[in-house]
Every structure is written in structure tokens, then in C-alpha cells.
Design a protein around this motif. Sequence first.
Motif, PDB file in Angstrom:
ATOM      1  N   ASP A 209       0.844  -1.192   0.000  1.00  0.00           N
ATOM      2  CA  ASP A 209       0.000   0.000   0.000  1.00  0.00           C
ATOM      3  C   ASP A 209       0.887   1.252   0.000  1.00  0.00           C
ATOM      4  N   GLU A 210       0.522   2.252  -0.826  1.00  0.00           N
ATOM      5  CA  GLU A 210       1.372   3.443  -0.969  1.00  0.00           C
ATOM      6  C   GLU A 210       1.505   4.218   0.343  1.00  0.00           C
ATOM      7  N   ASN A 211       0.458   4.221   1.161  1.00  0.00           N
ATOM      8  CA  ASN A 211       0.556   4.922   2.442  1.00  0.00           C
ATOM      9  C   ASN A 211       1.549   4.245   3.374  1.00  0.00           C
ATOM     10  N   ALA A 212       1.543   2.909   3.361  1.00  0.00           N
ATOM     11  CA  ALA A 212       2.502   2.178   4.184  1.00  0.00           C
ATOM     12  C   ALA A 212       3.923   2.384   3.669  1.00  0.00           C
ATOM     13  N   ARG A 213       4.049   2.442   2.340  1.00  0.00           N
ATOM     14  CA  ARG A 213       5.381   2.678   1.762  1.00  0.00           C
ATOM     15  C   ARG A 213       5.924   4.050   2.181  1.00  0.00           C
ATOM     16  N   LEU A 214       5.055   5.082   2.079  1.00  0.00           N
ATOM     17  CA  LEU A 214       5.494   6.424   2.499  1.00  0.00           C
ATOM     18  C   LEU A 214       5.805   6.452   3.993  1.00  0.00           C
ATOM     19  N   ALA A 215       4.969   5.792   4.792  1.00  0.00           N
ATOM     20  CA  ALA A 215       5.163   5.799   6.247  1.00  0.00           C
ATOM     21  C   ALA A 215       6.514   5.200   6.633  1.00  0.00           C
ATOM     22  N   ALA A 216       7.019   4.258   5.836  1.00  0.00           N
ATOM     23  CA  ALA A 216       8.312   3.630   6.141  1.00  0.00           C
ATOM     24  C   ALA A 216       9.450   4.638   6.062  1.00  0.00           C
ATOM     25  N   ALA A 217       9.262   5.705   5.269  1.00  0.00           N
ATOM     26  CA  ALA A 217      10.300   6.733   5.144  1.00  0.00           C
ATOM     27  C   ALA A 217      10.040   7.928   6.038  1.00  0.00           C
ATOM     28  N   ASP A 218       8.984   7.844   6.816  1.00  0.00           N
ATOM     29  CA  ASP A 218       8.543   9.007   7.606  1.00  0.00           C
ATOM     30  C   ASP A 218       8.293   8.564   9.042  1.00  0.00           C
ATOM     31  N   THR A 219       9.392   8.120   9.690  1.00  0.00           N
ATOM     32  CA  THR A 219       9.283   7.589  11.047  1.00  0.00           C
ATOM     33  C   THR A 219      10.063   8.473  12.016  1.00  0.00           C
ATOM     34  N   PRO A 220       9.776   8.376  13.325  1.00  0.00           N
ATOM     35  CA  PRO A 220      10.553   9.146  14.303  1.00  0.00           C
ATOM     36  C   PRO A 220      12.048   8.837  14.264  1.00  0.00           C
ATOM     37  N   VAL A 221      12.402   7.574  13.999  1.00  0.00           N
ATOM     38  CA  VAL A 221      13.818   7.211  13.953  1.00  0.00           C
ATOM     39  C   VAL A 221      14.511   7.910  12.794  1.00  0.00           C
ATOM     40  N   ILE A 222      13.869   7.887  11.623  1.00  0.00           N
ATOM     41  CA  ILE A 222      14.469   8.542  10.461  1.00  0.00           C
ATOM     42  C   ILE A 222      14.460  10.062  10.645  1.00  0.00           C
ATOM     43  N   GLU A 223      13.432  10.584  11.261  1.00  0.00           N
ATOM     44  CA  GLU A 223      13.403  12.023  11.552  1.00  0.00           C
ATOM     45  C   GLU A 223      14.587  12.419  12.440  1.00  0.00           C
ATOM     46  N   GLN A 224      14.904  11.565  13.426  1.00  0.00           N
ATOM     47  CA  GLN A 224      16.039  11.850  14.300  1.00  0.00           C
ATOM     48  C   GLN A 224      17.359  11.771  13.533  1.00  0.00           C
ATOM     49  N   LEU A 225      17.469  10.774  12.637  1.00  0.00           N
ATOM     50  CA  LEU A 225      18.672  10.677  11.818  1.00  0.00           C
ATOM     51  C   LEU A 225      18.814  11.902  10.922  1.00  0.00           C
ATOM     52  N   HIS A 226      17.691  12.392  10.439  1.00  0.00           N
ATOM     53  CA  HIS A 226      17.725  13.595   9.596  1.00  0.00           C
ATOM     54  C   HIS A 226      18.224  14.803  10.389  1.00  0.00           C
ATOM     55  N   THR A 227      17.953  14.819  11.673  1.00  0.00           N
ATOM     56  CA  THR A 227      18.406  15.921  12.517  1.00  0.00           C
ATOM     57  C   THR A 227      19.888  15.809  12.840  1.00  0.00           C
ATOM     58  N   THR A 228      20.321  14.595  13.146  1.00  0.00           N
ATOM     59  CA  THR A 228      21.698  14.414  13.635  1.00  0.00           C
ATOM     60  C   THR A 228      22.688  13.981  12.566  1.00  0.00           C
ATOM     61  N   HIS A 229      22.243  13.241  11.560  1.00  0.00           N
ATOM     62  CA  HIS A 229      23.138  12.706  10.526  1.00  0.00           C
ATOM     63  C   HIS A 229      22.473  12.841   9.155  1.00  0.00           C
ATOM     64  N   PRO A 230      22.214  14.040   8.707  1.00  0.00           N
ATOM     65  CA  PRO A 230      21.441  14.209   7.473  1.00  0.00           C
ATOM     66  C   PRO A 230      22.232  13.831   6.221  1.00  0.00           C
ATOM     67  N   LEU A 231      21.484  13.596   5.149  1.00  0.00           N
ATOM     68  CA  LEU A 231      22.087  13.462   3.833  1.00  0.00           C
ATOM     69  C   LEU A 231      22.320  14.874   3.296  1.00  0.00           C
ATOM     70  N   ARG A 232      23.587  15.237   3.136  1.00  0.00           N
ATOM     71  CA  ARG A 232      23.946  16.593   2.686  1.00  0.00           C
ATOM     72  C   ARG A 232      24.530  16.500   1.284  1.00  0.00           C
ATOM     73  N   GLU A 233      23.891  17.151   0.334  1.00  0.00           N
ATOM     74  CA  GLU A 233      24.371  17.119  -1.038  1.00  0.00           C
ATOM     75  C   GLU A 233      24.629  18.538  -1.538  1.00  0.00           C
ATOM     76  N   ALA A 234      25.514  18.636  -2.519  1.00  0.00           N
ATOM     77  CA  ALA A 234      25.912  19.931  -3.079  1.00  0.00           C
ATOM     78  C   ALA A 234      26.407  20.857  -1.980  1.00  0.00           C
TER      79      ALA A 234
END
Length: 714
Positions: A209-234
Motif C-alpha cells: 500500500d502506498e501509504n505504508a510505503r510512504l510511512a516507512a520513510a517518515d518515522t521518528p527514527v528517520i526524523e532523528q537521523l535527519h536531525t543528527t546525521h542528514p544526507l547533505r548534497e551539493a
Amino acid sequence: MHTSHRTRRPKKDAVQGPSAGFVADSPALSLAIHAPGQFGRVAIIDITPQAEDGVFPMRVELGETFDVSAQIFTEGRSTIGADAVLRTPHGRITQRLPMHCVNPGLDRWSVQLQAGEHSDAKPWQSDWPSIKRQLGNWSLTIEGWRDVYASWLHDARIKVAARDDIENTLQTGATILRRWAQSTDSGLHARNRRVLERAAETVADSGQDENARLAAADTPVIEQLHTTHPLREAVSTVSRPVHVQRPKSSFAAWYQFFPRSEGAHLDPETGEIVQGTLRSAVSGLERAAKEGFDVVYIPPIFPIGTTNRKGRDNALTAGAHDPGSPFGIGSELGGHDTVDPLLGTMDDFKTFCRRAHELGLEIALDFALQCSPDHPWVKEHPNWFLHKPDGSIAFAENPPKKYQDIYPIDFNEDMAGIERETERIMGLWIDAGVTIFRVDNPHTKPVRFWQDVIAAVTRKHPETLFLAEAFTRPGMMRALSYAGFTQSHCYFPWRNSKRDLSDYLPLTNGDAAFYQHNTFWPTTPDILTDYIRDNGVAGHAIRAVLAAMGSPSWGIYSGYELIENRQRAGYEEQAGNEKYEVKVRDWSKAEGSGIAELLTSLNAIRRRHPATTSYHNLSVLRTDDPNIIAFCRHTPAEFTATGKPDTLVVVVNLDGHNAHQSMVHLELGDYGLPTDQAIPMHDELTGRSFQWGWDNFVSLAPWCDVAHILSVEY
């Protein structure tokens, strides 16, 4: 915390199907910078603070907190991020902190940093070498970068909800997550890489299901990684130097006295004053240490000329027993490199300095580059002085003021020779124990002269500091700070009204303080304002609180504890000016006013609270009475040794005669304070406790409390 500063381009993901061979969702392109002024993919401009197009680096004391901001943006509507990286002179990273967008409409990003840890180490102490290694030009790098994950997530939430191009959107997300997992720049641990890889698998699985697929990329754990260890490009970078100076370069408490007045007494037989010496002046050191000061400043201790010697209160004719002004430097006994025999010997001065160091005090020596007509230089270097057409040397004047006992130096003939002699003399006094020079009237000499001298002296003795006694135009005062003066006298004595202080406090504690460190002195031997004259003990207390809390650097002139506030008629200076006579003081009377006790308390408060150490953390608070001023100093928890934020609220009644009441507004959220409960406040001056909120009633009476210094109790 990121430990790598290089972005490795991950392998590109190819889309299978009709468009096979076309690379989709490649990393944001980095643009190499080959010359100053070239932009990276992310533009970084308008960095503050910055002076004269970056020619002069910002200056902070070791351990001082400071704010940096810049405009950071990229093309289109792509989301960006920004970091600030602080490196020591040896390249070691001490901080890497995310910047925050404080004005999205203007792309203004900001962060608060701290250059190392605060220290009270003195140049003669055993731990000084470790402090010395940290001083010099640090590097501040601002890194702007494309935040492709945040950009994708923002759009994906919208598209999945609208059922618009869902499959391409989610496949793009899976590619970004895989790239993130492979990034070396992000500094991810293996378990975190697995989190992102598993999320990418789910997001890419078109069977779910597309909602479940999106939810897998939108979790508290990944949000925390985005804060502390983000993907930085350019990633795009701009670097600026930050000149980190030693302890006491900006946070210092000064105490001034005349050695010849310390221990001075009346001869019981003749009734004449017997002046003090460097040996008896140890009493001044002990008083300064007891009151909690860091630096003792003494006027010139060199031989005083006799030709045109000034009498009491600047009289043109000296009496038989008038000692003359110590600023009329030089006699047949010697010049700037000689101790006045009436004070003692060079060995006595070295002993004086050693005792100061034992008490934890630095010695600041006045350096007045001028001569009496009897100075050896007058005969040895006549080309160092300006001659009139009749061949005589011109004495100093600032019409209508005349200084007949002083010859000013002329720099037109041999500035290089004067520089060499100044450097020699300063080196002699540094070897004797001096660590700071208070320079008299530096604005009457070429700025380049001081720039050369200070560079030469600090090259050999990097611990040496310089205080400019420059009451002059703003441009000249700023230029002297660029030239190397660490601190500066300023116009604080004349800023007495609420309106004046509300303007002057933020000016002193703003971006200008990255270059010019204003030192607040309520009085000096040359300055006794009408306010001090008219407001008695309360006025002295008010100005002491404002000086000690309003600037990281402040100073007191001896006799302040005794309420010496009688003006010379027609002048804003003391009657019986100590520059022209020896003062005999009865220090037993100091306890009567309570000012000595207040000075001691103020210095103790300053030592306890890191919020008082920075020129960059003061904000004026709103009050509704014209005689009540309030301001706040705040240092966040990450910059204090305790791990707790430090917040001080200073409220002062400026009227030395009448009680006043006011509401004081405290914008709680600006200081990280709870907005839905009472805030416990402790009065550092009295020990009393209060409960504060957004708007707070204050009543201050000069016969009781002239001020509150309130610390937030966490």
C-alpha cells in the motif's frame, strides 16, 4: 556530530524499463570553487559579523559564546540545510552545529557558537601553555547544502494524499534513502544504515500500500537521523577567521590606584604628606583582590619632570611639595624605562608584580607616549618632537586646554625609530611582570604606529593585552581595535538616562563588540560626572551595578568606595585630582557606605554566572517607568559548564533619590523558559526569592535596593 567534511558521490540508481540508460534522481551537483567570490551550488552571502570586507577577523575571548549569521539559499524551492564548523588554529574541529533559519523570507540563518572553554588561567601559571596553544586565528566554516530528503518528503506527502504520480515519487524516495545509507559524509553507524536500507526496500516495493510505503520513510527514527546525521548534497562552504584571544581579553574586572597614594600619610612633625611607595602599595593589591578584581591598573611610575611641573588641580605653578603629574614623564633620573626613585627600584616593582600574581592579579601599566621637557629623549632624539619656527619645542595642547609640562611626540621624522624604542620599553616592563598596557590617548598617534608596535610586542609576548584610553570619534576607536587594542574606554560615564542606556547597552553588546570591547568605568581620575556628583551613595551603587552587569569588562577607580564625588568647579573631574597630588585616605571609613561590599558582591556574581562573560547575549527588556531600566543576559545550557542554561535579569532604578515602580516584560520563550508556569527567581544581591512570569511588578527605592540581579532557578 559529523566527523567528515567530504561528500562521496554514491553510485547512481538506473531506472529500469522504457527509459533504461537514463540516470534518474542523481545526487545534487556540487560546484567546485576555484577563486574567491565564486558561488557554490548553495549561495552563502552577507556573513555577520564581518568588518571591512573580512580584512579584520572577529575577536572573541577563549570560551566566549557568540552568534554568527548568513544569508543561505539555492535556486528554486529546494529545501536546504546549513552547519557551522569551528576549528582551532591546528585544524581540530571543536564544534559542528546546525544553523537555523530565523527569517525564511530573507533566508537568514543563525547559530550560537563557543570558541573553546572559558578559563581563568593567568600567563604565569603552570597551566598557561595549554591555554596559549588554543589562541590565535581559528577557522569558522559555514556549510550550506541541499536537503534532498526533506524536499522529497514534503512533496511526497502531498502527492500520495492527492494520488498524483505516486509510483515515480516513491521510487525517487527509495533512491534517496539508499544514497543516504551509502553516504560517508552523514557519519552513520552500521545499524542506522540498515534502518535506511530497510526503509528504502519498503518504499520501493510496489506491491505494498502506498501509504505504508510512504510511512516507512517518515518515522521518528528517520526524523532523528535527519536531525543528527542528514544526507547533505551539493555542500558549499565559506570560511572566515575568528581571532581567539586569551582569558581577560574581554571579561575582566579592573581596579585602578596610584601607588604613591597607597600608604601615604601625614608627617606628624612637619604636617607634610609622605607619599607611598611600591612596597606600601601592596595594600592596594590586597584591597583589589579582596573585592574580587582581576586586574590592577597603575598610572606611570616613571620619574616626573620638574620643568613646568603642574601644581594641584592642574595649576600652572607647582608648590614646593607638589609631586607633579605622573604623565609628565622623564627627568635627569631617566625616562619610560626607569622607576621613579620616590616609589622604589626596579627590584621593588618586580616584587610588587610577584605579590600581585600571588593574589591572582594581573598588573596593567599605563603607557603614555609623551615626555616632560626634562626627558632624556629631548636631548637624545630632538627629531622626535615638533619644533616651532623659533626653534623651541611645542608643548601639548588641545585648545583651550594646555599641557605645558608635556611634549608630544612627532612621528614625521623617525616613526620606525620611535616604534623600536617603544617595543624595547614594553619588553622591559613585560619581563618585570606586566601583562597589560593601558595606553594613554592612543588616538593622538598614528593608528599604523600602534598596529606595528602591538604586532611586534605580541609576536614575542602573545599574552600581552592593550587597553585604549580613547575618548574620541567612533571611526578612530574602531580603527584602534583593528590595530590590536584588546579593550577600550568608552562613553559609558555619560550614558545615564534610560533612553541613553537602552541604546548604549545593545551597541556595546552587539556585533560591534566583535572588534571593540568597551570597558565600563563609572569614574576615572579624569572623569567625575554630574550624575555621580548629585546622587550620593545610591548613585555610586547604581553605576557600579550597570558597569559590572552591562559589560563583560568593567573598572573601578580607587576612592569610589569612599564616595569621593566632589567636583572641581567648572569641570567634570574630581576636586583635589589625584593626578596632581598624593591622596591620604582613611580606608576604615569604606565600610560606612557599603560600596566596597557591593563591589565584592558584583565580582562574585560575575564569576558565578557564565551569562556575564559574553559581549553577545544582552537584550533590553520593556519597562514602563522612565527611571527603571531592565536587561537580560542569557547563555544556553550547551555553553555552560553545569549543563544548565544561565539567565540573569538586571533591573535598576536610575533615580538616586526617589522610589520607582514598573512592570517588567520578560519574553519567556526567547530564553527557553516555560511559558505556562511561574519562574522562580533568586536575587543575587539580597538572597530573596521571587516568582516571575511574562509581566512582573518591581519596586526599587534607593535607600533600600537600587537594583535586582535575578537569576533563574532551574
